[in-house]
Design an enzyme around this catalytic site. Structure first.
Site, mmCIF file in Angstrom:
data_model
loop_
_atom_site.group_PDB
_atom_site.id
_atom_site.type_symbol
_atom_site.label_atom_id
_atom_site.label_comp_id
_atom_site.label_asym_id
_atom_site.label_seq_id
_atom_site.Cartn_x
_atom_site.Cartn_y
_atom_site.Cartn_z
ATOM 1 N N GLY A 23 42.954 34.746 29.161
ATOM 2 C CA GLY A 23 44.174 33.998 28.859
ATOM 3 C C GLY A 23 44.909 33.537 30.104
ATOM 4 O O GLY A 23 45.306 32.370 30.210
ATOM 5 N N ARG A 44 32.428 35.353 33.450
ATOM 6 C CA ARG A 44 31.423 36.308 33.925
ATOM 7 C C ARG A 44 30.016 35.728 33.914
ATOM 8 O O ARG A 44 29.180 36.078 34.742
ATOM 9 C CB ARG A 44 31.469 37.585 33.065
ATOM 10 C CG ARG A 44 30.626 38.711 33.655
ATOM 11 C CD ARG A 44 30.989 40.053 33.091
ATOM 12 N NE ARG A 44 30.356 41.126 33.824
ATOM 13 C CZ ARG A 44 30.599 42.408 33.639
ATOM 14 N NH1 ARG A 44 31.490 42.794 32.740
ATOM 15 N NH2 ARG A 44 29.976 43.330 34.344
ATOM 16 N N ASP A 48 29.392 36.706 38.052
ATOM 17 C CA ASP A 48 29.544 38.136 37.793
ATOM 18 C C ASP A 48 29.989 38.788 39.095
ATOM 19 O O ASP A 48 29.198 38.953 40.033
ATOM 20 C CB ASP A 48 28.212 38.728 37.317
ATOM 21 C CG ASP A 48 28.333 40.196 36.915
ATOM 22 O OD1 ASP A 48 29.349 40.842 37.286
ATOM 23 O OD2 ASP A 48 27.414 40.712 36.252
ATOM 24 N N VAL A 49 31.267 39.137 39.164
ATOM 25 C CA VAL A 49 31.836 39.637 40.424
ATOM 26 C C VAL A 49 31.275 41.002 40.816
ATOM 27 O O VAL A 49 31.478 41.442 41.950
ATOM 28 C CB VAL A 49 33.377 39.693 40.359
ATOM 29 C CG1 VAL A 49 33.955 38.315 40.104
ATOM 30 C CG2 VAL A 49 33.862 40.701 39.311
ATOM 31 N N GLY A 72 39.134 41.005 35.365
ATOM 32 C CA GLY A 72 39.542 42.383 35.090
ATOM 33 C C GLY A 72 39.159 42.817 33.692
ATOM 34 O O GLY A 72 39.039 41.995 32.785
ATOM 35 N N TYR A 135 41.713 52.184 35.093
ATOM 36 C CA TYR A 135 42.345 50.886 35.327
ATOM 37 C C TYR A 135 43.440 51.005 36.381
ATOM 38 O O TYR A 135 43.542 50.170 37.301
ATOM 39 C CB TYR A 135 42.912 50.360 34.014
ATOM 40 C CG TYR A 135 43.525 48.987 34.076
ATOM 41 C CD1 TYR A 135 42.724 47.857 34.160
ATOM 42 C CD2 TYR A 135 44.907 48.812 34.017
ATOM 43 C CE1 TYR A 135 43.286 46.583 34.190
ATOM 44 C CE2 TYR A 135 45.471 47.546 34.045
ATOM 45 C CZ TYR A 135 44.657 46.442 34.138
ATOM 46 O OH TYR A 135 45.223 45.178 34.166
ATOM 47 N N LYS A 139 43.485 49.028 39.941
ATOM 48 C CA LYS A 139 44.552 48.077 40.256
ATOM 49 C C LYS A 139 45.417 48.566 41.414
ATOM 50 O O LYS A 139 45.937 47.764 42.200
ATOM 51 C CB LYS A 139 45.407 47.827 39.014
ATOM 52 C CG LYS A 139 44.686 47.031 37.924
ATOM 53 C CD LYS A 139 44.268 45.652 38.404
ATOM 54 C CE LYS A 139 43.799 44.760 37.275
ATOM 55 N NZ LYS A 139 43.389 43.414 37.735
#
Length: 225
Positions: A23, A44, A48-49, A72, A135, A139
């Protein structure tokens, strides 16, 4: 003229936004295009990181003046019940993936002696709820990564900043119950959530009109913590 600020950065330059299918990623894509930039916002499947070779290949072919590390995922669970594979996946996407992208994109920025990298972190990096250990750890890691890179890349004129967008009503948060949503809303001093459009406008302003700003973390909602 001596002492004049540099020209506004970023008018028309290439912007790369990872996690472009989400979003916030879609909103950033549209806003930067409207502001006159060329934009790539791979999801992705396109980037694809978590795959260093794919990341290096992507940034050999595309040289952004602004990289927004937005990819993320969440895999929330109490730590004692969190599968090791889920822990690894969260860190691979949110932290290591961002580091891979920043390292690869910075090569062309170093040659150009300018550029800007922005990490999208989270309020959870500072004030995580229960059950969000992986998470929050990932972060939070972005905050240290950003400050270290700001010092490392600053002599080459490259800026590095971090944004905490706040709670946004996007597909990532759509699964929350209304009860939980209202709990989060009550934590906001203004009693309302931030929006993807407001985040996009802030990021455009940061990139184009604050050329002397680097190594900073910006929280964009009204939670005080």
């Amino acid at each position: 003229m001596m002492g004049s600020p540099p020209t506004l950065h970023g008018v028309g330059g290439l912007v790369v936004i990872t996690g472009g299918e989400g979003g916030l990623g879609r909103t950033l894509h549209a806003a930067f295009e409207e502001a006159g930039h060329a934009v790539l916002a791979p999801g992705r499947r396109e980037l694809d990181v978590t795959q260093p070779d794919a990341v290096r290949d992507f940034f050999r072919r595309h040289e952004p003046e602004l990289l927004v590390c937005n990819a993320g995922i969440t895999r929330d669970a109490p730590l004692a019940r969190l599968e090791e594979a889920a822990w690894d996946e969260v860190l691979a996407v949110n932290l290591r993936g961002a580091a891979h992208c920043a390292a690869a994109a910075s090569r062309s920025m170093l040659r150009a002696r300018c550029g800007h990298i922005v990490f999208i972190s989270s309020f959870s990096a500072l004030h995580p709820p229960a059950g969000q250990a992986a998470y929050a750890a990932a972060k939070s890691g972005l905050l240290g990564l950003s400050k270290s890179l700001a010092r490392e890349l600053g002599p080459a004129g490259i800026r590095v900043n971090t944004i905490l967008p706040g709670f946004l009503e996007t597909p990532m948060t759509a699964g929350l119950s209304e009860v939980r949503r209202e709990q989060v809303r009550r934590d906001h001093a203004l009693g309302r959530f931030n929006t993807p459009d407001a985040v996009a406008m802030f990021l455009i302003h940061l990139h184009r009109h604050l050329p002397h700003t680097s190594g900073q973390t910006f929280q964009l909602d009204s939670r005080i913590g």
